[in-house]
Design an enzyme around this catalytic site. Structure first.
Site, mmCIF file in Angstrom:
data_model
loop_
_atom_site.group_PDB
_atom_site.id
_atom_site.type_symbol
_atom_site.label_atom_id
_atom_site.label_comp_id
_atom_site.label_asym_id
_atom_site.label_seq_id
_atom_site.Cartn_x
_atom_site.Cartn_y
_atom_site.Cartn_z
ATOM 1 N N HIS A 219 0.707 -1.159 0.002
ATOM 2 C CA HIS A 219 0.015 -0.024 -0.097
ATOM 3 C C HIS A 219 0.817 1.337 0.030
ATOM 4 C CE1 HIS A 219 -3.377 -2.582 0.571
ATOM 5 N NE2 HIS A 219 -4.319 -1.636 0.486
ATOM 6 N N SER A 223 -0.292 -0.699 -6.149
ATOM 7 C CA SER A 223 0.088 -1.857 -6.949
ATOM 8 C C SER A 223 0.837 -1.538 -8.292
ATOM 9 C CB SER A 223 -1.466 -2.529 -7.221
ATOM 10 O OG SER A 223 -2.177 -2.687 -6.276
ATOM 11 N N LYS A 247 -14.195 -7.879 -9.495
ATOM 12 C CA LYS A 247 -13.291 -8.718 -10.252
ATOM 13 C C LYS A 247 -12.856 -9.858 -9.484
ATOM 14 C CE LYS A 247 -10.380 -7.772 -14.071
ATOM 15 N NZ LYS A 247 -9.583 -6.740 -15.090
ATOM 16 N N ASP A 248 -12.310 -9.376 -8.318
ATOM 17 C CA ASP A 248 -11.739 -10.392 -7.243
ATOM 18 C C ASP A 248 -13.122 -11.514 -6.950
ATOM 19 O OD1 ASP A 248 -9.307 -9.577 -7.377
ATOM 20 O OD2 ASP A 248 -9.616 -8.262 -5.287
ATOM 21 N N GLU A 291 5.507 -33.973 -1.787
ATOM 22 C CA GLU A 291 3.980 -33.299 -2.409
ATOM 23 C C GLU A 291 4.569 -32.825 -3.713
ATOM 24 O OE1 GLU A 291 1.532 -34.739 -1.682
ATOM 25 O OE2 GLU A 291 0.558 -33.297 -0.348
#
Length: 434
Positions: A219, A223, A247-248, A291
């Site tokens: 922040h 971004s 959108k998220d 894994e």
């Protein structure tokens, strides 16, 4: 807040005003994810993976706490308590499968998040701290996932713990004492299981703390975006809510559909069948593998088969495996190109695709038996992996001729998402008429 035009929070409801005056939590939330946080207006769906990683972490913490209520961290009963949870606890099978597959989905979105950052240059100034904290989260995830894999106390859990902790034994002088200290003995047993369970329960909360630092660091500069051009004014941004919450939300819907499909229809697809056999120190599995999300690093570890002077091959493999991750911490200073986004770096884009294929090849070889031709392919792929970051990236930065950048984010958006047609021929995108 680094954007002077950001909208300030003003509570309208008396109760919210009373709370905000005494504990500015509403103001903090509004400034972090609400209309008070301006975001570049051209973010695409590759910027969904940060939020999806947070959702995956929440799933792991919630399901992990429920699983811990029914787990016995004792080598005599651990396997039985997992089976008891699966068969006798109401919806226990759902919690177990959600937790196991949630780890895989967590790594999927984090890997996509990392490769998005690599392509769009999100590690470059002024966002180095965001990148470094993200890598710390990744390392904590790997430690948490490894210890979690041991807890079911199946065959692959036991032998995976033996092999991975055995890597520390390759370190001269201090290696064997460290290995004994980690296990609480000379082989995985009750002491190791208790230690791994305690740390596996604790580390997700540590990850959550580092995630807060990661978001805080993000922040400050704001971004990044697909053009790599910095925000120049309010015309380049939109409020995070409702534009990117919507959108998220769409991305989260796709994530949960895929996650539900795996949990309900293919819950064991990403697991290993040997882990449904109780741990037996006297019976070694034919093919020990970690894994799937560790396979690229496991391939690098196994790529070293010959001693180098006085350095054993096992130690070289261990050093290379750790170096393959630590190398990423120096990436902001290895890539000196002033252009961030791969959209405007044609040569970088080609080598990025090669790196992507190289990592997939390493992953395939890491899950394959330790025999030819997989060992030789692992050696070639490992050599390219290190060459990409240490040799190729600096050379690209020195000799590449980037495409012209747009004057601003708004110019790129109005010209058609960065002026893709013009990028193809190396011409600058035109500025639209007012």
């Amino acid at each position: 807040m680094s954007f002077p035009w950001a909208k300030e929070y003003t509570p309208k409801v008396p109760l919210m005003k009373w709370i905000d005056d005494r504990l500015p939590l509403p103001r903090f939330v509004y400034g972090a994810i609400g209309g008070g946080y301006p975001v570049p207006r051209n973010l695409n769906f590759f910027w969904n993976f940060g939020v999806l990683s947070g959702l995956a972490l929440v799933i792991q913490i919630v399901t992990g706490i429920i699983m811990a209520m029914h787990y016995g961290a004792n080598d005599l009963v651990a396997f039985a308590t997992v089976e008891h949870t699966m068969r006798d606890v109401n919806s226990g099978w759902l919690m177990r499968y959600a937790h196991a597959n949630g780890a895989s989905f967590f790594f999927i979105v984090v890997y996509l998040h990392i490769f998005r950052g690599l392509y769009y240059g999100s590690y470059k100034a002024p966002r180095e701290m965001v990148w470094l904290l993200g890598l710390v989260i990744f390392l904590l995830m790997m430690a948490t996932a490894f210890m979690g894999y041991v807890l079911p106390w199946g065959q692959m859990s036991y032998w995976g713990a033996k092999v991975i902790t055995g890597l520390f034994g390759a370190i001269p002088v201090v290696g064997e004492p460290i290995q004994t200290w980690l296990l609480g003995g000379f082989a995985p047993g009750n002491a190791a299981l208790n230690r791994f369970f305690s740390l596996h329960y604790l580390l997700p909360f540590v990850i959550a703390g580092v995630v807060i630092l990661h978001i805080w660091a993000l922040h400050i500069p704001g971004s990044s975006n697909p053009t790599g051009v910095e925000v120049k004014g309010p015309q380049d941004t939109v409020p995070f809510h409702p534009y990117y919450t919507a959108k998220d939300g769409f991305g989260a819907g796709i994530f949960f559909i895929a996650f539900a499909f795996m949990v309900y229809f293919a819950p064991n697809f990403l697991g290993h069948p040997d882990n449904y056999i109780e741990a037996n120190p006297l019976s070694t599995p034919a093919h020990i593998v970690p894994e799937w999300y560790f396979w690229p690093f496991y391939a690098i570890l196994r790529a070293f088969t010959v001693d180098f002077f006085f350095i054993p091959a096992k130690l070289l493999g261990v050093l290379a495996m750790f170096a393959s991750i630590l190398l990423l911490f120096f990436l902001p200073w290895l890539d000196t190109s002033p252009v961030r986004s791969g959209n405007y770096r044609p040569l970088f884009r080609k080598f990025f695709l090669i790196l992507l294929v190289d990592v997939l090849v390493l992953g395939y070889c890491g899950g394959a038996p330790a025999e030819e031709p997989y060992v030789m392919i692992s050696q070639i792929a490992s050599a390219y992996y290190f060459a990409h970051f240490l040799i190729i990236l600096p050379l690209i930065a020195a000799f590449e001729k980037p495409l012209p950048l747009p004057g601003s984010i708004t110019e790129a958006v109005l010209a058609g998402h960065g002026g893709a047609d013009h990028e193809a021929v190396g011409e600058p995108a035109p500025v639209p008429a007012e």
